[in-house]
Structure formats: C-alpha cells, structure tokens
Design a protein around this motif. Sequence first.
Motif, PDB file in Angstrom:
ATOM      1  N   SER A 122       0.858  -1.173   0.000  1.00  0.00           N
ATOM      2  CA  SER A 122       0.000   0.000   0.000  1.00  0.00           C
ATOM      3  C   SER A 122       0.901   1.231   0.000  1.00  0.00           C
ATOM      4  O   SER A 122       1.468   1.596   1.024  1.00  0.00           O
ATOM      5  CB  SER A 122      -0.902   0.001   1.229  1.00  0.00           C
ATOM      6  OG  SER A 122      -1.614   1.207   1.289  1.00  0.00           O
ATOM      7  N   ASP A 181       0.099   4.214  -0.262  1.00  0.00           N
ATOM      8  CA  ASP A 181      -0.500   5.359   0.422  1.00  0.00           C
ATOM      9  C   ASP A 181       0.038   5.510   1.840  1.00  0.00           C
ATOM     10  O   ASP A 181       0.056   6.603   2.379  1.00  0.00           O
ATOM     11  CB  ASP A 181      -2.023   5.208   0.470  1.00  0.00           C
ATOM     12  CG  ASP A 181      -2.639   5.216  -0.924  1.00  0.00           C
ATOM     13  OD1 ASP A 181      -2.024   5.804  -1.841  1.00  0.00           O
ATOM     14  OD2 ASP A 181      -3.714   4.620  -1.096  1.00  0.00           O
ATOM     15  N   THR A 182       0.469   4.391   2.450  1.00  0.00           N
ATOM     16  CA  THR A 182       0.938   4.460   3.839  1.00  0.00           C
ATOM     17  C   THR A 182       2.442   4.721   3.936  1.00  0.00           C
ATOM     18  O   THR A 182       2.958   4.888   5.023  1.00  0.00           O
ATOM     19  CB  THR A 182       0.618   3.145   4.579  1.00  0.00           C
ATOM     20  OG1 THR A 182       1.285   2.076   3.907  1.00  0.00           O
ATOM     21  CG2 THR A 182      -0.876   2.889   4.620  1.00  0.00           C
ATOM     22  N   ASN A 213       6.207  10.125   2.424  1.00  0.00           N
ATOM     23  CA  ASN A 213       6.659  10.801   1.204  1.00  0.00           C
ATOM     24  C   ASN A 213       7.705  11.872   1.517  1.00  0.00           C
ATOM     25  O   ASN A 213       8.127  12.601   0.639  1.00  0.00           O
ATOM     26  CB  ASN A 213       5.486  11.401   0.429  1.00  0.00           C
ATOM     27  CG  ASN A 213       4.706  12.390   1.263  1.00  0.00           C
ATOM     28  OD1 ASN A 213       5.084  12.683   2.394  1.00  0.00           O
ATOM     29  ND2 ASN A 213       3.619  12.893   0.729  1.00  0.00           N
TER      30      ASN A 213
END
Length: 129
Positions: free
Chosen positions: A110, A112-113, A116
């Motif tokens: 995933s 998204d986790t 960044n």
Amino acid sequence: MNLNPYIGQYIRVVTQDQEWFVGELLTAAPHGNDNNIEFEFNIISSSKDRNMRLGKLTEKNRDLKKNTGIHIVKSSEILEIEELDPRVQQGIKLTLNNVPDIADAYRSMSIDTLPNKIEFVKLEEPDKS
C-alpha cells in the motif's frame, strides 16, 4: 558416458567448447551407440549467461538467447562432469523452491501508507557523567 547415477542431481558440466553450465540432470535417452546419448538438463546457470550479463560476449555467442531452462546435451558434447557437494545441491533446491516474487510483493504494498518525506536529524549523545 553413464550419467544415470546423477539423474535428479545438480551437476557442473564442461562442454567440448570449454563452456560450462550447472543444471539438474532430468533424463538420459540412448540413441544408438554411447556417443549418441542425449541428456536432458534443467540448466540454472552457465558461462554463456554469465558472459551475457557481464557484456563479454564473443562473436560466436552474440546471437544466443537465454541459456537457462530445459536443454538437450549429447554425450559427445560433454568433456567433464563435476558432482556438486550435497549441501550445495540442497541450497540450490531451497533457493529455487523459495524464490520471492518481488513484483507481486511490490504490487501488494500500500503505497498510500509510505512516507513521502524523509528527515535527517542529528541525535545528541547521552551524557556519560
């Protein structure tokens, strides 16, 4: 050349053209005399593949495709056989049976986790007094 005792084992084979490969001997099928026995190998590594990866292709090998997988080798092409240590053979089998699928692992992540942004900080030394 009788390779029947090696069926199911991984062995290193040196061919008449001084190339080598490591593979599992699958079958031995005689075709006439002793010079015409065909051996079926599942080749996992070869000097030709190694040269391709290192960019050291000779002129005669430039058009070769991948040299691993199932191949038929005639007894007249074999110069020398080297039996691999049983622990090495066991390691090869273990590795081949447990190769991780990196592409599948990446797809299942995933993203998204994942962070960044990455920060670097200097940690202070604890006081030693």
